[in-house]
Write an enzyme that holds these catalytic residues in place. Structure first.
Site, PDB file in Angstrom:
ATOM      1  CB  SER A  74      16.557 -23.244   0.833  1.00 41.06           C
ATOM      2  OG  SER A  74      17.939 -23.457   0.650  1.00 41.06           O
ATOM      3  CG  ASP A 242      17.239 -26.841   1.104  1.00 37.20           C
ATOM      4  OD1 ASP A 242      16.119 -26.556   0.646  1.00 37.20           O
ATOM      5  OD2 ASP A 242      18.196 -26.067   1.103  1.00 37.20           O
TER       6      ASP A 242
END
Length: 394
Positions: A74, A242
């Site tokens: 991320s 993610d």
């Protein structure tokens, strides 16, 4: 696969199944004995900037050049991507310190932190045909950071590993120069995927920026023992989210192979709620927060218990840590009321004012100085704030 690289098959580490968070005493004989890895968590621009401070202190300590692996998810993948792309430009001196660190990492990341991309990406992805939100995020990364660079633009060493969650297999998909791989699906050697796309996949925060779809149908897939999802429907259009959905510390790609781990955690925190909503939408969101919070907690506990039991060496460097808890006699000052406010910075890809940027970098630097001098390199002299005009005190 490079010489000395571990086979990428179904993992046997503690993450592979529902095993205890930490092995019992006497079960750690197979733990790694060498190697240094850095794990960079998620957390949007907040994490991206906090990790700049982490890397700043490691560079001054001469430890940046010693890293064998940098694993990220991320927001951490944005910082890692910039570092990886510019690694060959870093001018390390005899002490292992890169004098042009600011030009090659700090300034590009700070420019990115002044550009809000999540709202723009959502509006464009919803309003324009033949595009998606994640496509717009990748386009922004390409414009502001990575250009036409691919995974092949990264250095051979240290190895940079960007992690996304494969929504089809339910496990991590790793992107690196050597391979992209999912231990259930297989691997593609020497992938030429754009770096902007790999980072966009790693930072496709749900539900707004997720999923990120990549087309791997025409790649030459390698099947290894343990791969159980090898049909064309799992090796074509792959939907990713993610990396923090599966492993918000970016820990898994480093755990098996490296003795010393520096784990920088700028991730989220679920607050208590005395009156949780009962309508199905908000109630479901709260339930998902609880599940996510438990995964984060288990990962963190695994790291800390491994340190305590001497199965691993290293330090946990948390954005919600308190300097006084390290009991370091000459620790750099950091008022918890200030650092808690910094930790509460929203986990968005939204522009941040210069003051907040500099304070987040300072905080990453200070907690790294504290953790490394306490647990890894006690002989290091105390550092000095990157931005002295932004002290972490009231």
């Amino acid at each position: 696969m490079s010489e000395g690289e571990e086979p990428f098959a179904a993992p046997s580490e503690e993450f592979a199944a529902a095993e205890p968070v930490a092995r019992q005493p006497g079960e750690g004989d197979d733990a790694p004995t060498t190697g240094l890895a850095l794990c960079l968590s998620g957390g949007g621009y907040r994490a991206m900037l906090f990790h700049v401070g982490v890397l700043w202190r490691l560079n001054e300590a001469g430890m940046l050049r010693e890293l064998d692996r940098i694993a990220s998810v991320s927001g951490g993948s944005i910082t890692a991507g910039v570092l990886g792309l510019n690694w060959s430009k870093l001018d390390f001196d005899e002490a292992g310190v890169a004098g042009d660190f600011n030009d090659q990492l700090v300034e590009p990341v700070r420019r990115m932190a002044g550009v809000g991309i999540d709202v723009t990406a959502v509006l464009a992805g919803l309003g324009l045909p033949f595009t998606s939100v994640s496509d717009r995020v990748a386009k922004a990364y390409r414009k502001h950071l990575f250009g036409k660079a691919t995974l092949q633009s990264l250095p051979d060493a240290p190895r940079f590993v960007f992690n996304a969650t494969n929504l089809e297999s339910g496990v991590l998909m790793r992107f690196s120069k050597a391979y992209l791989a999912d231990y259930r699906v297989g691997q593609v050697l020497n992938p030429d995927l754009p770096l902007a796309v790999a980072v966009a996949a790693s930072s496709a925060f749900p539900p707004v920026l997720s999923p990120c779809t990549i087309d791997l149908e025409h790649e030459d897939w390698v099947t290894l023992p343990g791969n159980d999802l090898t049909t064309p429907d799992f090796r074509g259009q792959i939907r990713l989210s993610d990396g923090g959905v599966y492993d918000n510390l970016g820990l898994q790609p480093a755990w098996n192979q490296f003795r010393t781990l520096l784990v920088a955690d700028a991730g989220g925190h679920m607050g208590a709620d005395p009156s949780p909503a009962t309508d199905w939408a908000r109630h479901s969101a709260r339930v998902l927060q609880v599940i996510d919070n438990q995964v984060r907690s288990l990962r963190k506990r695994q790291v800390i218990e491994a340190f305590r039991a001497d199965r691993r060496a290293g330090a946990y460097l948390g954005i919600r840590s308190h300097v006084e808890d390290y009991h370091l006699a000459d620790a750099m000052p950091a008022d918890p009321t200030v650092t808690i406010r910094l930790a509460a910075t929203p986990t968005r890809l939204d522009d941040l004012p210069a003051e907040r940027q500099e304070m987040l970098i300072n905080w990453g630097y200070v907690i790294t100085d504290t953790g490394v001098r306490k647990h890894v390199r006690p002989a290091l002299p105390r550092g000095e704030l990157p931005y002295p005009s932004r002290p972490l005190v009231k």
